[in-house]
Every structure is written in C-alpha cells, then in structure tokens.
Design a protein around this motif. Structure first.
Motif, PDB file in Angstrom:
ATOM      1  N   GLU A 739      42.783 -49.162  50.217  1.00  0.00           N
ATOM      2  CA  GLU A 739      41.958 -47.986  49.939  1.00  0.00           C
ATOM      3  C   GLU A 739      42.691 -46.992  49.050  1.00  0.00           C
ATOM      4  N   SER A 740      44.022 -46.956  49.145  1.00  0.00           N
ATOM      5  CA  SER A 740      44.805 -46.042  48.300  1.00  0.00           C
ATOM      6  C   SER A 740      44.800 -46.468  46.849  1.00  0.00           C
ATOM      7  N   PHE A 741      44.466 -47.717  46.608  1.00  0.00           N
ATOM      8  CA  PHE A 741      44.572 -48.269  45.252  1.00  0.00           C
ATOM      9  C   PHE A 741      43.654 -47.540  44.275  1.00  0.00           C
ATOM     10  N   MET A 742      42.435 -47.232  44.720  1.00  0.00           N
ATOM     11  CA  MET A 742      41.452 -46.659  43.794  1.00  0.00           C
ATOM     12  C   MET A 742      41.866 -45.280  43.287  1.00  0.00           C
ATOM     13  N   GLY A 743      42.463 -44.462  44.140  1.00  0.00           N
ATOM     14  CA  GLY A 743      42.822 -43.106  43.731  1.00  0.00           C
ATOM     15  C   GLY A 743      44.218 -42.972  43.167  1.00  0.00           C
ATOM     16  N   ALA A 744      44.941 -44.073  43.084  1.00  0.00           N
ATOM     17  CA  ALA A 744      46.334 -44.016  42.633  1.00  0.00           C
ATOM     18  C   ALA A 744      46.415 -44.015  41.116  1.00  0.00           C
ATOM     19  N   SER A 745      47.575 -43.571  40.606  1.00  0.00           N
ATOM     20  CA  SER A 745      47.835 -43.648  39.169  1.00  0.00           C
ATOM     21  C   SER A 745      48.148 -45.088  38.791  1.00  0.00           C
ATOM     22  N   ASP A 746      48.244 -45.346  37.492  1.00  0.00           N
ATOM     23  CA  ASP A 746      48.508 -46.716  37.041  1.00  0.00           C
ATOM     24  C   ASP A 746      49.848 -47.217  37.553  1.00  0.00           C
ATOM     25  N   GLY A 747      50.859 -46.355  37.502  1.00  0.00           N
ATOM     26  CA  GLY A 747      52.171 -46.768  38.000  1.00  0.00           C
ATOM     27  C   GLY A 747      52.143 -47.056  39.490  1.00  0.00           C
ATOM     28  N   GLU A 748      51.408 -46.242  40.250  1.00  0.00           N
ATOM     29  CA  GLU A 748      51.312 -46.453  41.691  1.00  0.00           C
ATOM     30  C   GLU A 748      50.500 -47.706  42.014  1.00  0.00           C
TER      31      GLU A 748
END
Length: 1339
Positions: A739-748
């Motif tokens: 779920e964190s993937f969608m709101g993360a930056s490209d590096g994250e």
C-alpha cells in the motif's frame, strides 16, 4: 580591504557546501528546481539532456555500488560537458566533481554560478558560501551604502517624523515608526532616492561578486602559493545604466505577503537598516561578517561564565528576534513609490490591507514582557498618539542599552554591529569577557571605539521632542519587582473548536502563572526553581489547550535557551523528560525553535549525549533537528537507536512522534546515505542486536514514511547478512508495504521492489513461492499491473530488478500461456543486456538472469554456479556451500529435502523455458554480445547465464531453439574452453559443450576443434567424471584411437658430460634427473625449452634412482656410493637435509613415509627404516625392479617371477612364477608399474607379448601388449602406456583398447633407461643411456 584568501579556504567552504547538498536530497531538489527555472525553454533537446544528466547524477548519489556510481558519473559528465554554459550544468558539475573528489574543479563550477547570476547565487543557491568568503571582502561596499541610506533616513527622522495624538495603546510594542507610517511621511524625492540607492546597491554587489570570482579563480590556480595575489579593488559606483533594470512590484508583493526576503543578504540596506539605528549609523568598519537578523544561540559554557551578569537586559537581548510579518513591513519601505501624493496614498491604502492581519499576529506573538521598553519583538512600532511632551512616550528600543536597559548616554558600536553603553560594555570586558554579549561573536579588539555621535544626536533630538519622558535608573533592577515584569497580557479568546467557555479571570490567572513559570525558567539562578518551572510549564501544556500566543511565547530564543540550560545542568530524569517533551512539541510546530537549537553545536551534542545516556525520548528531538547523515554517523548512536526500537512503546511519553518511529527514520537515513563499509558495519550491528523482529513490526506502522524507512533498513540487512531474510519473510506483513508503494517517490518505490527481490532469495523454493504469491495477491491494487507501469518509467539500471520480480510473479501461473507482463519483462531484460551505453544496467540484467535459476544459499547468495559445477562433476564447491549453510549434502536424505529439490527443479525448468522461448532464442543473441564484452563482471554473469540455459536445453523439449543456441554461442564456448585457465571455468565451458555432443550438427561443429577439446578434456578427466564421459563419446565416434593421440617433441638436452641418465622424476613444474657421475639436476620447462635451474654433485657415484612422496615435500636419491639422501625442494634449488648410510649399493629406491626399500648388490630386497634399522625380504630371489603402492611391495625378479609383499604383515604372494634360463640366458622382468588396480610388467617377448597386465586384486592376467621390442622401462597414465626400448624408440599404447597408437623415435642409438609423465599427463620425459633428456608433449 580584507586580507588575502587562500585556496585552502576556498576549497574548505565550497567542499562544505557540496557535501551538505549531496547529503540532503530535499535541499538538492529545491536548488535544482530553482536553477531549472533559469533554463531556456526554447531548446527542448538541451532540456532533455540536462534533465537526463540530473537523473544520472542522482542515481550516482543514491547507489551503493561503486561500479554503478562511477559509470553514472561518467555518463553525467559527458552530458554536462556538452552544455557547460548554463547555471544548471555548472551546479551539477560542482556536485559531480565533489563525488569524484576533484574539489578544485568543483569550486570552479560553483564559482561559475556566482559569475553568471550573482543575485541568484547569493540569495537562493549558496547564501552560506557568499556569507563565508564573499561578504568579508564586501564589507566596505555595504558600509558605503549604509552611510548613504543613513543620510536619507536621518534627514527623514529629524524633519518629517511625528506622532499622532488621538490614539494610545497600553500595549505599545515600540516607538520605532512602522514601514507604512514612514512611507506616508516621505516626500516623492526621498522615496525615489531610496529606490535608486537600492538598485545601485544590487548592481554594484553583482559587479563585485564577478570581480571576486575572478580573484578566487586566480587563487585556486596558485595552489603552491608561488605568487602573491591581492584582492581586487572594489567598485563603489554604478557601472550599468539604471534603465537596464525594471522593478517587479508584483513579485515583491508576493514576498511581502509571505514575509520572506529573497535571501539572507539580498536586501541588506533595507532589512538591517530598518531594524537597528546603530547599524546604519555606525561609523566604524566591521571586521567580521554582518550580524544575522535573529540572535545566535551561544554555547552554554559561555553563559555559565556570565551568570553573575545574567540580568533582565541579557534576557531581553537574547529575546531579540523579529517576526516574519515585521520583516515584510520593512520590505514595504523599499518597494514604495512616491512619484505623486495620490500614488502614495494609493500605496498606503494597499499597505493598510495588511494591517489587521499584522496587528492580530503581533498580539498572538506578544511576549510575556509586554511593556518592556527593550522588548526585542517590537521591531515595528505602533503608531503613538502622544504629542510631543506628553510624557507617556516610550523610547525606541534602539535608544536603549541592552545591558543597562537605560537610554544611551555614551553609545559605542562594536565591530559586531551591536551598540552598548560605554561604561557597561567596558565593565563587561574588564570582567575578562572577549565576546559581544548579544551575538557571542569573538571581538578582535577589546579597545572600545569612539562614541557613536550619530546615534547620540538622534537620541538628543528625540528627547527634545519628548521632554516629559523620565528614565528610571536603578543600578540593580529586580526582575520580580520591575514594572516591565508586572505587565499583563491581553487575553485572547480560545480558537480551539473543542474548548469550553472559560472565565476571563481563570484565563488571566493561568496566563499569569505560566508567565511566572517562564520568568523563573529564564531568570532564576537556582537550578531547582528552574526545574520546577519546567515541570509547571509541561503540566500547563498537557492539561490546557495552548493557543498560538502561548506557543509563540514559549518559542522565543530566550525560553528555548532556558530549556537547553536545563538539559545541560539537570540530573532529574523527570525534568529532563519534560524538557525534551516540550522542545519536541514546540519544534514540531515552529521551525524557529529548531533553528535556535541548531545554532550552537554544543546544544545538539548535549541532546545526543542525554539520549545515549538513557534519555530515550530525546531521539524525537534529534529527528526534528534534521542532522545530516555525516553528523549522525559521527554521533555514533546506532546502539541507542536499537535500544529504542526494541523497547516496548508503552513506556514512553505520548509525544508528537513516537520514539520508535524517530529511531527507525534516523537509522534508515544512516543506512540509506552512507558508504559501503559503514553500511556493512551498521547492518551487522542491527542483526547481532536481534532488532530485526522489532524493525519488521514497523512495516505495519500507520505512517508510510516509517514503513518505507523500515524497508530500507531491512533491505540493507539482507544485503549484508542474508541469513536474516528468513526472519523477515516469516514475520513480515507485506500488505502495508504494498500500500505504501502508490504514494512513494520513485526512489522509494525502487527500494520496495528491491526489498521484495531480496526477500524471495530464500534457500527453500516452496517458501519463495509462498512469498511471491503474497506479493502478487495482497494489497489493495494489482501488484503486477503496478510493477508494469513502474517498469515503463524506471531508470535504466533499475529496470532489470523490476523486470526480474515481474517475471517471477508471472511464472506463478502456467508458463506456456502468453502474458503481457512476461513479454514486457523479457523485452526489458534483453534491451538492458544489449544497451552498452549503460554498463551498470547490463550487469544488473545479467545478474538478474543468473538469480532467476531460483537456487540460493541460506545467506541469499545464488547457487547457480555451484549447482552447475556439481552437474559438471566438480561438486566440491557445492558441498562446501551446503556445509557452511548447515544443510544436507544429499537432497534425498529426507522427505522434506526431496520435496524442496523437486520444487527447485520444477521452477528451474519453467523459468528456463520462458527465458529461451522468448522470440525464438533472442536471449542467446544478447548473451553472445555480453560474452564479447571487455567488462569482466558482465562477461562472467553472461557466461554463467549462457551455461545454465544451454545446459537446460538437454531437459527441455526441443523446439528448434537448440539450433539458435548453437549458432549464437557454440564458438564462444569452444574459445573459452580452450583459453580458460581455471579448472572451474573450463568445467563450466565443458558442461555447455556437452549439451551439443548428442546433436549431430553440434558434434560436427565440434570436430574441427577436436584436438583442442581433447586436450582440455584430458586435463579435467582426473577431477571431473563428465570429461571422461565426453572422451568416451569422442573415442566411440572415431574409427581409430590413433587420431586422438599425437605427441610432438618439445626439447632435447645433451647431458653426456655427466654420463648416462639413470633416473627421472617429475614434480609440479620441475623435472629432476640423476646421472651416472653422481650429479642431480633440476630443470624447469618453459615453453619449448628445458632450463637448468640447479645442479649438485654430492653423491660420489651414480645416482640410480630418484623418488618423491605424494606430499611433495622431499626428494629422495639412492646411489651406488651406499648412501641415500633426503633433499628439501626449494623454488630454485634443492638442499640436502639428511644422509643415510645404507651399507650397500642402492638400486631402484622406493620410499614411503617411514621406510625406504631398495635392491642391494646381492639377493633379496632391503627395507630400511629412517631410524637406522634394516631387514632383508625375499632373500631367495634376485630382484631386478621394484614398485611400492599402498604398503605393498611388488618385486620383478631375474627369473621372470613377480611377487607381492605386504610390508605390514610380511606376507608374500606370487603373481607370476619364474622360468628357467632360455639357452643359458636369463629372462628378467625389466620394469614393473602399478596403476589403477593393474600391474604392468615388461620382459623378453617369448609369446609375442612384451608387456603383461595383471589384476592387483586376484593376480589374474587381464591383458597384454603385443610389442616385439625389448622393453627396458615403463610409464603409465590414465589413458596411455609408454614403453621405452633398448633400441631407443618409445611405443605408445591406448590403455583402454590395448592398441598401439604412436611410436616415438628418440634419434639416438642409446637405450631408453628411464621415463616419467608430468602431473597433468601432458608431457613425457625420457632419459637415455647416451646422456640425453627429451621432452614430448601430448598434442
């Protein structure tokens, strides 16, 4: 003029700037955004290339691989050099050179920005750099413009300023006239003059910056200091026409609205001049950098030395900070227009729009000392309604000495820009102080300057206009009784939606009590009183809804200093926790609190020390301070962070941020931005501290930033100590991470994908597939679709990892079904593998393919190479890995292991099928290109991938792909098999070639390289069963074995001067020969030449035999001089270490560890122990030759009989019975050899068989060689039998087929007396009776 600057100083400041920028991604992003706005939008090609360079440089900063970093930096440098004239490229080059440790070039690139756009450089890009080593040179220019401005404002103060008489306020903040009021009193000429002065100031400052850039460049070029370079002469007048610049009123109004200037030094003539009378009217030249707009935090060590002088005025000085809104009011002065009275009135009306909000905020931020005449918050004045002589006016704060709190009588302005009463500051200096009381800057001179007469005249003028003002003088003002402390705050209604109606009296009492606690905190000399004040303030904060005015009151620098002093001095844990709690709450709401705390390094060090000593809540405050990664590493607090992470969270205060969350974020920052060796050390510390389980819990945290930080920590731990991945896979809940993937930056996002990729490298295939199913099926969105979208926008060197994970997820379904995810992943892997412009991506793609085989050790290392070596017959590496991982050597030892092995085999087949079937073997073409690369890392990975996939073709259904593999890769593997020096590389090449020998076309292609292949197979046959099998295939495929064996003469050496060559033995790269004159020679073979490296003649008679044990430590020699010698074998010579008297001539010496056996002059065989004892065996036989194998002595006798003697038991067994003499001549056994369970004997051919072969087990004859030669010596290898004859020829027979394959002619008439084969069975060495040594190579 400032003193000359050295190149070391320039490099120190520029390096500090680049280091800070590299360590802070948000700062870097902000600066790049500011510079990107300056790029021309007309040329899109330039924009794309510069953006690509920025992305590549960002990748180099973030990557942990040194190779990836160097390749990215090379690409970025190439792109930036094609566009070197932009501010954007200069900034990127400065960072790039800093990463490459080319600090001089980095400094030049940074100076380019100051040369191209000085205003942008000093205001937005590098204000600290400007302050540190530009500003010191520009102080005369600043002073000149301040003098001009003071002239304008002085005339305004003395002539035009008055006070309205109809309004009074009990809570006046200051009598310094506000910007709006001052604007209304100006004439049009004065306003125009101020505007013109400001434009001139900016222009002159830009020109001087460019001058100094040239000077700094010269200094950098003069690194050795060989010539003296003086600073340039400064420009004090405008050098360009004024109409070249246009004032942007709209942009300035924006700045006014948000209360920010364009930088610290962008507008100093207005901002600093409006704040302090003494600043612009000072006649002294400052020797130090200009004082900041807000007070500097000073070390508490200095404050402790001055506790005796800690009075109201000192506290007031420390509270000297202005609000942002006040600054914006000041800026309004510089932007006013006065061409006409109507325009002035229009401007005033526009300014009035800001007045209600300004007034409200001023009330909210009103301090506890509301009526103090020296209150530092009152930079802007409320309009006074008292007429001159009213007697109730308060003097401007700039007329008040901060030490005495009285109007100046004899003001002196120090070099720091601060003004004091002469007697007070002299007393301060006489007490031993050498710093400015307010700024804490060190004074270069303790001799006071002349009186500030400009300020003194302004005070006199003000006193004339206000004759009723009475100054209250008191030598020792009491803070408790002083009227300035007894004022009350206006009570504002609560703005909290959850608040209840509180009576005015109750609120007044609470505010007064809080104000008293703050006063105690700041003023009390008794530690216990200050501690009680902290606890009281903390209770107020916990129990009440604190409004903005209370927060503002507590956020003042003086109050924050009081809290910090408690941290330095208190030892009460409850007080320390309360202090940290309050600082955290304030710091999380007001950035100025953090700025105050970070101004003095000792404050931060104190907080860190308290944290490391057990005040665990302090970690939240450390996080709020936003220290750099380098600072965090230097703090050495990883162990304390782990204590917080492992501790139960219910033991902490309820704070703005959980201590565990702060610890996770800090630890993630350390591991995410450090160098490789530091990451390794910290990751091992995390694992050894058994903190993995606690960090895994953070994957379920409510805050996405904490989850992502935990992902980064666990990823580093798996990469450094892979065994922890089992704990992570077992305990982790992956749905929140997805779920964190969608709101993360490209590096994250890539960090998360990398985490998943590492997580599925478990040593159990069934577990890996379970984790893959979780990743595929859990989460609120389609993982595979999300990965597909991300793959299309990912950076080049990230694509292989993403494609590899996507391919594994897709393989969970039937591999023969078509899939868009599979096609995209395969296309990406192949394109990355073929893209030579990105070598890091090529290597990542090749390594990803290797890991897709699916076998891993418990530490997550790929077992592809080890498993392939096992299949080639070299299973030592595989067994070693299994032993290290404490796994079973046999997959069939248990039902569980059998299940895992079957699952691994099934996964390997499915994955290999997908890889080789894509586009009919397109991957083979890409691997072939990789095998041509000069990059060793890429070559190795492609070699391993190609070997695995070609080997898998033997178990996959033949769909014609084998032909594509043969066309693309066969020649590469033949070349590698021929050139490989290491056994493992040769074995892997052989494994790949073995896949083609059952294919008629493949076998036909191999035939043209048959000789080279056979040579390599013979080298491997001892250690690899696959080589033996391939030799059988090649042998069966030829009608005659003769074609397989061929020898060529390498060298012939004439040693006839030393007599006959009686014995030869080979050991490693050396050849030892014994001669009839007692000489022993040591040779080394280099190319086609035998080099004599040592010669010794310590035996007095012929050396009849030489022997070397399998250990190879010693050489033994037997001689007719009745001695045996033991020699130590050195790198270039042999040294005699022991001499044994054998008491008989020594013939045919053979040795074991503790004994030696030889043929004496008479009958029998002598067994000599090295301790001196000897005995005679087989005394009834005249022995001709001997050989000793595994404790059994074999004797060939003159009567043609052969016996076996067990030395352990003394048992004698007869292998061949003797015969009578033929025509009066004996028929002895001339040579005897035992090899691989077979006994080979040579004698005169009575029945046409000169050599007979016996079984060492049952002594039965199993074969013979039909040679007609008189064989005098034998040598046996694993494939061949060499017969040396009396006539000087050597016959070579195939050991398996017992047929003659070759005859060698020595070219002499002497008989062949001795032979030996080297350890690789590639070279045959022959010694003859005429003193010649010949070497033949098996080709």
């Amino acid at each position: 003029m400032a003193s000359a600057t050295s190149s070391a100083e320039i490099l120190r400041h520029t390096t500090a700037f680049t280091s800070e920028t590299l360590s802070q991604s948000k700062l870097r992003l902000r600066l790049l955004s500011a510079l990107r706005r300056k790029l021309p939008t007309s040329d899109q090609n330039v924009l794309r290339q510069l953006n690509l360079a920025a992305e590549t440089l960002e990748n180099a900063i973030s990557t942990s691989s040194s190779f990836n970093r160097s390749s990215s930096l090379r690409v970025a440098e190439k792109l930036l050099h094609s566009h070197p004239d932009t501010l954007f490229s200069s900034f990127l080059l400065s960072l790039l050179y800093a990463l490459l440790n080319r600090h001089t070039e980095a400094a030049h690139s940074l100076l380019n920005i100051f040369s191209s756009d000085p205003s942008l450089a000093r205001s937005e890009i590098a204000p600290v750099v400007f302050e540190e080593f530009f500003l010191i040179h520009l102080l005369p220019v600043l002073q000149s413009f301040k003098d001009q401005r003071s002239r304008i404002l002085s005339s305004l103060s003395s002539k035009n300023l008055g006070y309205d008489s109809d309004k009074r306020s009990r809570f006046e903040e200051s009598v310094v006239v506000s910007g709006t009021r001052l604007l209304s009193k100006m004439s049009g000429g004065q306003t125009s003059e101020l505007k013109e002065l400001e434009r001139d100031y900016e222009e002159v400052l830009d020109e001087n910056c460019r001058l100094l850039v040239g000077y700094f460049r010269e200094v950098l070029g003069n690194e050795n200091g060989s010539r003296l370079i003086r600073p340039p002469s400064l420009i004090f007048e405008k050098t360009r026409k004024s109409d070249e610049f246009k004032f942007n009123e709209d942009e300035q109004n924006k700045v006014e609205e948000i209360g920010l200037g364009n930088g610290r030094y962008n507008n100093p003539t207005w901002t600093e001049g409006e704040r302090s009378v003494e600043f612009y009217s000072s006649g002294s030249s400052s020797k130090s950098k200009s004082p900041p707009f807000y007070p500097q935090r000073v070390s508490l060590k200095i404050l402790r030395n001055q506790k005796s002088s800690r009075t109201l005025s000192a506290i007031s000085a420390n509270l000297n900070s202005g609000s942002e809104l006040e600054s914006s009011s000041e800026d309004n002065l510089s932007n006013s227009s006065s061409e006409s009275e109507g325009e002035t009135q229009k401007k005033n009306r526009k300014m009035a729009l800001f007045e209600p909000r300004r007034s409200q905020i001023q009330k909210q931020k009103q301090p506890i000392y509301a009526e103090s005449s020296s209150s530092p918050e009152r930079v802007m004045a409320a309009d006074s309604d008292d007429p001159p002589g009213g007697g109730k006016c308060t003097p401007p704060k700039d007329f008040i000495c901060p030490i005495t709190s009285h109007i100046f009588d004899d003001p002196v302005t120090l070099e720091t820009g601060q003004t004091y009463e002469r007697k007070a500051i002299q007393e301060w200096i006489d007490r031993g102080n050498s710093t400015c009381p307010i700024t804490r800057q060190k004074l270069h001179s303790t001799q006071l300057p002349k009186t500030n007469y400009v300020l003194k005249r302004l005070i006199a003028s003000w006193q004339e206009q206000n004759p009723g003002f009475i100054s209250i003088h008191s030598d020792n003002p009491d803070p408790e009784t002083d009227p300035i402390f007894n004022s009350t705050l206006p009570v504002l209604p609560s703005t909290s939606p959850n608040s209840v109606i509180i009576s005015q009296a109750t609120m007044d009492g609470t505010i007064c009590e809080l104000r008293l606690a703050i006063t105690k905190l700041c003023m009390s000399e008794i530690l216990r009183e200050s501690e009680k004040a902290v606890l009281r303030i903390e209770r107020f904060w916990q129990e009440m809804n604190m409004g903005l005015e209370i927060q503002t009151m507590l956020s003042k620098p003086a109050v924050i200093n009081g809290f910090v002093e408690i941290l330095f001095n208190s030892v009460d844990p409850r007080v320390l926790r309360a202090t940290v709690f309050l600082l955290c709450e304030l710091g999380s709401r007001d950035k100025t609190v953090i700025q105050t705390l970070t101004r003095v390094d000792s404050d931060v060090e104190c907080i860190v020390a308290l944290f490391k000593n057990g005040l665990l809540e302090a970690v939240v405050l450390i996080h709020l301070l936003r220290p750099s990664t380098i600072s965090l590493i230097e703090m050495d607090m990883v162990e304390s962070l782990l204590v917080v992470i492992k501790k139960k969270q219910d033991g902490f205060l309820e704070m703005c941020l959980k201590p565990k969350t702060a610890s996770i974020l800090l630890l993630g920052q350390i591991l995410g931005s450090s160098e490789g060796n530091i990451v390794t050390s910290i990751a091992k510390t995390v694992v050894s501290a058994k903190a993995i389980k606690s960090i895994v819990e953070s994957l379920e945290a409510e805050w996405a930033e904490e989850r992502i930080a935990a992902v980064g920590i666990l990823l580093r731990c798996m990469q450094e100590d892979g065994k922890c991945r089992h704990t992570i896979a077992d305990k982790a809940e992956l749905a929140p991470v997805l779920e964190s993937f969608m709101g993360a930056s490209d590096g994250e996002r890539f960090e998360i994908i990398n985490f998943f990729s590492e997580l599925v490298k478990l040593n159990r295939r069934t577990f890996n597939e379970q984790v893959l199913h979780i990743i595929k099926d859990e989460g609120a969105f389609s993982t595979m679709h999300t990965l597909l979208i991300y793959l299309q926008t990912a950076l080049q060197d990230q694509c292989p990892v993403v494609a590899g994970l996507l391919l594994q997820l897709d393989l969970l379904v039937e591999p023969r079904k078509m899939s868009i995810y599979r096609e995209e992943a395969m296309d990406t892997l192949i394109s990355c593998l073929r893209n030579s412009d990105f070598p890091a991506a090529q290597i990542a793609a090749a390594e990803t393919i290797v890991s897709l085989q699916g076998r891993f050790s418990s530490s997550g290392k790929s077992l592809t190479r080890a498993s392939l070596l096992k299949r080639a017959g070299l299973d030592k590496s595989y067994r070693t890995l299994m032993q290290v991982d404490q796994l079973s050597n046999s997959s069939g030892e248990s039902e569980e292991n059998l299940e895992e092995e079957q699952a691994a085999d099934e996964w390997e087949r499915k994955m290999a099928f997908v890889l080789v079937s894509h586009e009919f073997g397109l991957l083979f073409e890409a691997l072939a290109e990789g095998l041509r690369s000069r990059n060793q890392e890429l070559f190795s990975s492609c070699f391993l991938s190609a070997t695995w996939l070609i080997h898998m073709l033997t178990v996959l259904p033949d769909t014609g792909i084998r032909g594509a593999a043969r066309v693309c890769l066969l020649k590469h593997f033949i070349s590698m098999f021929k050139s490989a020096k290491g056994t493992e590389e040769k074995a892997l090449s052989m494994l790949a070639l073995s896949s083609f020998i059952h294919d008629p076309e493949g076998l036909n292609d191999l035939t043209s390289h048959m000789k080279d292949i056979l040579k390599g197979l013979r080298q491997l046959k001892k250690s690899c069963i696959l080589a033996v099998d391939m030799l059988k295939v090649f042998s069966e495929g030829n009608n005659s074995s003769i074609d397989l064996w061929n020898h060529k003469e390498l060298v012939q050496v004439d040693c006839s001067a030393n007599g006959e060559v009686l014995s030869i033995v080979c050991f490693r790269d050396k050849i030892f020969s014994g001669h009839s004159d007692g000489t022993i020679k040591v040779w080394t073979g280099r190319g086609s030449i035998l080099h004599l490296i040592h010669e010794t003649r310590e035996h007095t008679k012929a050396v009849t035999s030489l022997a070397i044990l399998e250990s190879g430590e010693r050489l033994y020699s037997g001689s007719l001089d009745r001695t045996a010698r033991i020699w130590s074998i050195g790198s270039e010579a042999i040294y005699c270490v022991q001499i044994h008297d054998m008491k008989d001539q020594v013939n045919n010496l053979v040795v074991a560890n503790s004994i030696a056996c030889f043929i004496p002059q008479g009958a029998g065989v002598k067994v000599h122990s090295w301790n001196g004892k000897s005995k005679l065996l087989n005394p009834n036989k005249n022995v001709k030759c001997l050989t000793l194998v595994h404790g059994k002595l074999y004797c060939g006798c003159h009567d043609n009989s052969i016996q076996e003697i067990d030395l352990a038991t003394g048992t004698l067994s007869s292998i061949q019975s003797g015969t009578r003499k033929l025509l009066g001549k004996s028929n002895p056994v001339h040579a005897l050899q035992v090899h691989d369970g077979m006994i080979y004997s040579s004698s005169f051919s009575l029945d046409g068989a000169a050599v007979k072969i016996w079984s060492a087990t049952n002594y039965s004859m199993v074969g013979s060689l039909a040679s007609t030669m008189e064989v005098r010596t034998l040598a046996v290898s694993s494939e061949l039998i060499y017969l040396g004859s009396k006539s000087g020829t050597v016959e070579i027979w195939c050991r398996k087929k017992l047929i003659r394959v070759e005859t060698l002619q020595t070219g002499t008439n002497g008989k062949v007396q001795c032979m030996a084969v080297d350890g690789d069975e590639e070279v045959l060495v022959v010694g003859t009776s005429d003193g010649r040594i010949q070497a033949w190579e098996l080709s």
